[in-house]
Design an enzyme around this catalytic site. Structure first.
Site, short mmCIF file in Angstrom:
data_model
loop_
_atom_site.label_atom_id
_atom_site.label_comp_id
_atom_site.label_asym_id
_atom_site.label_seq_id
_atom_site.Cartn_x
_atom_site.Cartn_y
_atom_site.Cartn_z
N GLY A 101 10.55 -7.52 10.30
CA GLY A 101 10.42 -6.13 10.68
C GLY A 101 9.03 -5.49 10.52
NE ARG A 102 6.97 -5.55 5.09
CZ ARG A 102 6.70 -5.06 3.89
NH1 ARG A 102 5.45 -4.40 3.72
NH2 ARG A 102 7.15 -5.55 2.91
CE LYS A 159 5.01 -9.02 3.66
NZ LYS A 159 5.75 -9.54 2.87
CG ASP A 187 6.02 1.93 7.73
OD1 ASP A 187 6.26 0.85 7.82
OD2 ASP A 187 5.35 2.52 6.97
N GLY A 188 6.87 -0.82 9.90
CA GLY A 188 6.42 -2.01 10.41
C GLY A 188 5.07 -2.36 9.82
CG ASP A 195 16.23 -11.52 3.33
OD1 ASP A 195 17.34 -11.41 2.59
OD2 ASP A 195 15.51 -10.75 3.33
CG ASN A 196 12.85 -12.19 0.62
OD1 ASN A 196 12.67 -12.09 1.82
ND2 ASN A 196 13.17 -11.43 0.15
CG ASP A 255 9.48 -12.83 2.32
OD1 ASP A 255 8.40 -13.02 3.19
OD2 ASP A 255 10.50 -12.11 3.11
P1 AMP Z 1 11.70 -7.91 1.96
O1 AMP Z 1 12.84 -7.56 1.04
O2 AMP Z 1 10.27 -7.32 1.66
O3 AMP Z 1 11.63 -9.44 2.34
O4 AMP Z 1 12.23 -7.00 3.44
C1 AMP Z 1 13.63 -7.44 3.72
C2 AMP Z 1 13.52 -7.05 5.32
O5 AMP Z 1 13.23 -5.63 5.46
C3 AMP Z 1 13.09 -7.94 6.29
O6 AMP Z 1 13.54 -7.85 7.26
C4 AMP Z 1 11.62 -7.08 6.28
O7 AMP Z 1 10.93 -7.45 7.56
C5 AMP Z 1 12.14 -5.83 6.36
N1 AMP Z 1 11.03 -4.61 5.99
C6 AMP Z 1 10.33 -4.68 4.58
N2 AMP Z 1 9.50 -3.61 4.93
C7 AMP Z 1 9.43 -3.12 6.09
C8 AMP Z 1 8.47 -2.02 6.82
N3 AMP Z 1 7.69 -1.39 6.14
N4 AMP Z 1 8.90 -2.05 8.09
C9 AMP Z 1 9.76 -2.79 8.90
N5 AMP Z 1 10.49 -3.34 8.24
C10 AMP Z 1 10.37 -3.76 6.76
MG MG Z 2 11.63 -10.81 3.14
#
Ligand code: AMP
Ligand code: MG
Length: 481
Positions: A84-85, A105, A117-118, A243-244, A253
């Site tokens: 997502g980012r 990232k 917000d990516g 997913d991590n 992650d």
């Molecule tokens: P994480 O728990 O940080 O590994 O994130 C879980 C999911 O949320 C993953 O698909 C990330 O790409 C997405 N994600 C986290 N933060 C953001 C962000 N600021 N913008 C877009 N996607 C995000």
């Molecule tokens: Mg993740």
């Protein structure tokens, strides 16, 4: 750089091509030149590291892409997720011929951003940058990063923070959640995907009678080894969602991770983890649960009902490797840290007795092992309220070590007990300075954590060596990053 683009050979339903969206006013943060060398970056590439690590320069030999995956988050099916980012902006060969992913990232929103917000903020980028570096130097398989950049662009979190980007490296960005996405949304892609995973990451399994079972066993064992190593240094990942975790058992992650200071196995380092699902002490069982969820996605590889039943049983048997692999690595590692012979029947119990003391007396995990290594028994005892508990431990400890080759055992301790871990307050200080464009503390920590097993009196500061006093509020870390 020597490119080896292989992810783009997968079915295009598994990714989305797009270019990074640079932040305004990108500026240098920190560069890991040793890693760039390892990855065969030319002088010209190295001179352009800021452009590369801020998404301003991409490579003709690799069209950037965001991967789609799914996952179970905090134990619940979360459906489609994905990069997502972050964007995969390269796959290159390192000096040893291994393919390494370059993943940028904070590169802007993608079709998988959902509400996000990516972007990534400087605070979380610095934490991930230093943690990946620290784990690598500790000898634990992990992602790392070639460098990160800050920017003048503000990113809204609880408050407005500087936006940043980090060029992460990993031997693999294929997550357990990739299989969950395929199984749920595009099951026809599973067979080819599994085959590619084996070819790329476990080619030796192709020789096995049942390559998929050999592959599953390897993934399970590598994950178990990674978690055993986390436990030994007191690392709590904080968000062990499916997913991590990737399929090569290298740490991925970093969000609200924490290196444990006072020994509190049920310490919640991630303040978004209200139920304590991902505490230090839960990591082995969560790893097991994640792998169980993962194996379910492979069942579909067999179509014939009778074969399917047998295959299910075979997959369940693969998972039986998890616990013994974990215990073996953890036990041997703990004995090494203790300076005890792993073959002695009482060594593990004695290690547990030491941990019980650290827990009841709330002593610092890292420094207590260093004190044990330095034979500062009186110093440890002085910090104990229950001195008798320590004395009885010490009697057992010395009796096991009597008549052993203590020089060899002591040499093992030196290799197993780090002087330095990334304490939250250390990262916090580096972040606060970096937010004012002063990277001197990032640089100091980067150097210090490069050789965690080596005492570095000239570089260390007193705060590196223990927790802050208990009346100072803890640094709070959560999923917001
Ligand atoms: P994480 O728990 O940080 O590994 O994130 C879980 C999911 O949320 C993953 O698909 C990330 O790409 C997405 N994600 C986290 N933060 C953001 C962000 N600021 N913008 C877009 N996607 C995000
Ligand atoms: Mg993740």
């Amino acid at each position: 750089m020597q490119f080896n683009p292989r992810y783009p050979s997968l079915n295009p339903k598994l990714y989305h091509h797009q270019m990074p969206a640079p932040l305004k006013g990108a500026k240098a943060g920190h560069f890991n030149a040793a890693l760039a060398d390892e990855l065969q970056w030319s002088e010209q590439d190295q001179a352009q590291w800021v452009e590369i690590c801020s998404g301003q320069k991409t490579f003709a030999k690799f069209e950037p892409l965001a991967m789609v995956y799914a996952g179970h988050q905090f134990g619940q099916w979360a459906g489609q997720l994905g990069d997502g980012r972050g964007l995969l902006i390269g796959q290159i060969l390192d000096k040893h011929g291994q393919t390494i992913d370059l993943h940028l990232k904070g590169a802007g929103s993608t079709p998988y951003s959902r509400m996000g917000d990516g972007r990534a903020v400087l605070r979380s980028v610095i934490r991930e940058y230093l943690a990946g570096h620290a784990l690598n130097a500790l000898g634990i398989a992990s992602s790392n990063a070639v460098g990160f950049t800050s920017s003048t662009q503000g990113i809204q979190r609880e408050k407005l923070e500087p936006g940043a980007m980090m060029l992460r490296t990993s031997d693999c960005h294929i997550r357990l959640g990739h299989f969950e996405w395929i199984n749920q949304y595009q099951p026809d892609l599973l067979e080819d995907f599994v085959q590619k995973c084996i070819e790329w990451h476990y080619p030796e399994c192709l020789e096995a009678e049942q390559p998929v079972l050999a592959f599953a066993t390897q993934v399970i064992q590598r994950t178990a080894v990674m978690i055993a190593k986390w436990q030994l240094v007191g690392f709590a990942h904080g968000v062990m969602n499916t997913d991590n975790l990737n399929i090569t058992g290298s740490t991925l992650d970093f969000g609200p991770f924490g290196f444990m200071e006072r020994f509190r196995p049920n310490w919640i380092n991630n303040h978004s983890d209200y139920q304590g699902r991902y505490t230090y002490q839960q990591q082995p069982s969560i790893g097991h649960w994640n792998l169980w969820m993962w194996l379910n996605n492979l069942i579909r590889l067999k179509k014939d009902p009778a074969e399917k039943e047998q295959f299910k049983e075979d997959l369940a048997k693969c998972l039986e490797h998890f616990e013994p692999t974990f215990l073996e690595h953890y036990t041997v590692g703990l004995c090494q840290k203790m300076g005890l012979p792993s073959f002695h029947k009482d060594s593990f119990d004695c290690g547990m007795a030491f941990l019980r003391i650290l827990q009841t007396e709330q002593l610092d995990y890292t420094q207590s092992f260093i004190r044990l290594q330095n034979k500062q028994y009186e110093t440890i005892k002085d910090d104990c309220l229950d001195r008798r508990q320590f004395e009885s431990f010490l009697a057992q400890y010395e009796s096991i070590r009597a008549n052993q080759d203590t020089d060899a055992l002591d040499a093992e301790m030196v290799k197993a007990n780090p002087h330095y871990i990334l304490r939250n307050h250390m990262a916090q200080k580096a972040i606060e300075l970096a937010e004012r464009d002063d990277y001197s503390e990032v640089e100091r920590l980067f150097k210090l954590l490069s050789q965690p097993y080596l005492k570095q009196p000239d570089l260390e500061q007193p705060e590196d060596l223990g927790p802050l006093p208990s009346d100072v509020p803890e640094v709070m870390v959560s999923c917001s990053s």
